[in-house]
Structure formats: C-alpha cells, structure tokens
Design a protein around this motif. Structure first.
Motif, mmCIF file in Angstrom:
data_model
loop_
_atom_site.group_PDB
_atom_site.id
_atom_site.type_symbol
_atom_site.label_atom_id
_atom_site.label_comp_id
_atom_site.label_asym_id
_atom_site.label_seq_id
_atom_site.Cartn_x
_atom_site.Cartn_y
_atom_site.Cartn_z
ATOM 1 N N UNK A 1 0.827 -1.201 0.000
ATOM 2 C CA UNK A 1 0.000 0.000 0.000
ATOM 3 C C UNK A 1 0.862 1.252 0.000
ATOM 4 N N UNK A 2 0.411 2.268 -0.742
ATOM 5 C CA UNK A 2 1.137 3.541 -0.795
ATOM 6 C C UNK A 2 0.167 4.673 -1.087
ATOM 7 N N UNK A 3 0.473 5.840 -0.534
ATOM 8 C CA UNK A 3 -0.275 7.050 -0.855
ATOM 9 C C UNK A 3 0.403 7.712 -2.050
ATOM 10 N N UNK A 4 -0.334 7.847 -3.137
ATOM 11 C CA UNK A 4 0.217 8.447 -4.357
ATOM 12 C C UNK A 4 0.237 9.958 -4.252
ATOM 13 N N UNK A 5 -0.890 10.528 -3.826
ATOM 14 C CA UNK A 5 -0.999 11.985 -3.742
ATOM 15 C C UNK A 5 -2.174 12.341 -2.849
ATOM 16 N N UNK A 6 -2.043 13.459 -2.132
ATOM 17 C CA UNK A 6 -3.133 13.954 -1.295
ATOM 18 C C UNK A 6 -3.146 15.473 -1.361
ATOM 19 N N UNK A 7 -4.092 16.022 -2.138
ATOM 20 C CA UNK A 7 -4.182 17.476 -2.293
ATOM 21 C C UNK A 7 -5.551 17.846 -2.835
ATOM 22 N N UNK A 8 -6.089 18.973 -2.360
ATOM 23 C CA UNK A 8 -7.343 19.533 -2.883
ATOM 24 C C UNK A 8 -8.470 18.514 -2.931
ATOM 25 N N UNK A 9 -8.652 17.773 -1.830
ATOM 26 C CA UNK A 9 -9.740 16.805 -1.680
ATOM 27 C C UNK A 9 -9.535 15.528 -2.483
ATOM 28 N N UNK A 10 -8.403 15.367 -3.158
ATOM 29 C CA UNK A 10 -8.137 14.156 -3.917
ATOM 30 C C UNK A 10 -7.084 13.328 -3.188
ATOM 31 N N UNK A 11 -7.488 12.185 -2.643
ATOM 32 C CA UNK A 11 -6.544 11.276 -2.003
ATOM 33 C C UNK A 11 -6.406 10.038 -2.886
ATOM 34 N N UNK A 12 -5.275 9.935 -3.584
ATOM 35 C CA UNK A 12 -4.997 8.781 -4.439
ATOM 36 C C UNK A 12 -4.119 7.797 -3.664
ATOM 37 N N UNK A 13 -4.549 6.552 -3.606
ATOM 38 C CA UNK A 13 -3.775 5.498 -2.948
ATOM 39 C C UNK A 13 -3.761 4.269 -3.852
ATOM 40 N N UNK A 14 -2.865 3.330 -3.522
ATOM 41 C CA UNK A 14 -2.796 2.114 -4.329
ATOM 42 C C UNK A 14 -2.221 0.975 -3.505
ATOM 43 N N UNK A 15 -2.506 -0.240 -3.946
ATOM 44 C CA UNK A 15 -1.802 -1.427 -3.471
ATOM 45 C C UNK A 15 -1.342 -2.188 -4.712
ATOM 46 N N UNK A 16 -1.078 -3.455 -4.596
ATOM 47 C CA UNK A 16 -0.516 -4.185 -5.737
ATOM 48 C C UNK A 16 -1.488 -4.336 -6.888
ATOM 49 N N UNK A 17 -2.789 -4.274 -6.620
ATOM 50 C CA UNK A 17 -3.775 -4.556 -7.674
ATOM 51 C C UNK A 17 -4.744 -3.421 -7.966
ATOM 52 N N UNK A 18 -4.873 -2.438 -7.065
ATOM 53 C CA UNK A 18 -5.947 -1.458 -7.181
ATOM 54 C C UNK A 18 -5.469 -0.051 -6.876
#
Length: 225
Positions: A120-137
C-alpha cells in the motif's frame, strides 16, 4: 470584598470533583478524545458531548494516538469503539486519516480500504483528492478506480491523473452536485460539466442560488428567469 473572595472559593471547590481522576471526564473541563481515569478508560465526545466508558480497555497499556485512534495491549479503538480484527501490536497511523496494521489498511471510519498493507502507498493527497494504491488497485478517496494500473498510475494537475494506458479525469467529490439531470449538467466548486466535458469559461461560484438550470451544453449554461 471578603464576600466576593468567599464566593470565588466556593466555586473553585465545587469544580474540584469534576477533575477527580476517578470520575468520568466532562466536556466542560476536558478536550474530546480518550481519558484514563484510575482503572477505567473513557471516550469523551467533543463539546457538548458526554463520555462513555470503554468496556474491556486496559488502562495500564492504553495509548491514544490522537482524538480518533488508540490502542491497548490487545485492541485498537476508533472513536472509542473497538476496531474488529485489527492487530494492536502492528497498528500505526498513516497520512490522509488512514491507518494500517499487518493485515489491512483502514479508511478514516475504520472500514477496510486494502487487504494488502505490504504494497500500500499514498500516491498523492491534495485539494480533496486522495490517491492510494496497493498491488492490484488504485483508489480515489477510498473508492477503486476501475481499470487503473497501480504500477504506472500518477496524479497530474487536478483533476487529472494517468497510467500507462489512459488519462483519468475526476470531479471534486465533496462539492459535486447535479444541476440538471435531464441536460446531464453538473458542477463542483471549481468547474461545471456537460456530460463528461468541462463547460468552458464558466465559474460555479457565480451561479445564482435561487435560479434553476434550464439548459446546458459544452459552451454555456442557462438559468431560469
């Protein structure tokens, strides 16, 4: 003057029981969150809320991360309630109101966001957009993005993102609203949309609050007179 001093002294004495270490905390005197009082642990809702005892909590090992999260030797707590299945020994907080243990990543309300904490990792968090991911999603604000590739996904200037296959476009979730369903017209805090296209040159902050949308296309929005 002596009467005034005596009155102040009586008030001070009257307040002492509220701060006793063996009594439940009060929102009049304490901040909301977790409180260990003697052999009991309480969760105090923010003013003007009340406190409740956390059944089974171990005061000797109890640790509050913040007003929301805490743990003792065997249990993780969210807003004073046990988080089922969470591993207290590996539990930790992440950015974006997220948390994780050895088995899962949890959304801010305790719901499981990912069962792959190792990737799991946080890709980006700014202006109400929290993008996260794991190995498949890939997730946006906790919701899976259909077809997105975690290995190549990256956030661009809001509201755009891309992976190795396609460019993704998103509205602003907290402020998104439908203006006219028949004309497929909508808006968020910064842009208006006709179907999946941005209506050029339109500022939603200038929309009249007392007039409904009667027409919408890729270049303009009309309001009732």
């Amino acid at each position: 003057m002596r009467r005034l001093i005596a009155a102040v002294s009586l008030v001070a004495v009257a307040l002492l029981p509220a701060c006793n270490r063996d009594t439940p905390p009060s929102s009049l005197f304490s901040a909301g969150g977790y409180h260990v009082r003697g052999e009991k642990v309480y969760y105090l809702r923010s003013f003007p809320g009340d406190a409740f005892e956390i059944d089974g909590a171990d005061p000797a090992s109890f640790h509050a991360f913040d007003q929301t999260y805490a743990r003792d030797k065997s249990t993780v707590y969210v807003d004073g309630r046990a988080l089922p299945g969470a591993d207290a020994s590996t539990f930790e907080l992440l950015d974006g109101d997220l948390s994780k243990d050895s088995a899962a990543v949890y959304w801010s309300d305790g719901e499981v966001l990912s069962e792959d904490p190792a990737h799991f990792a946080i890709i980006s968090s700014a202006d109400h957009y929290l993008f996260t991911k794991d190995a498949t999603t890939v997730h946006l604000n906790g919701n899976p993005i259909a077809g997105a590739d975690p290995a190549t996904f990256e956030a661009l200037q809001d509201p755009y993102a891309r992976d190795g296959v396609r460019v993704h476009y998103f509205a602003d979730p907290p402020s998104f609203r439908v203006l006219n369903a028949d004309f497929e017209c909508s808006a968020d805090a910064r842009r208006a949309y006709y179907r999946n296209s941005v209506v050029a040159g339109v500022d939603p902050t200038t929309f009249p609050s007392n007039r409904s949308v009667t027409r919408c296309d890729e270049t303009s929005i009309s309001f009732a007179e």
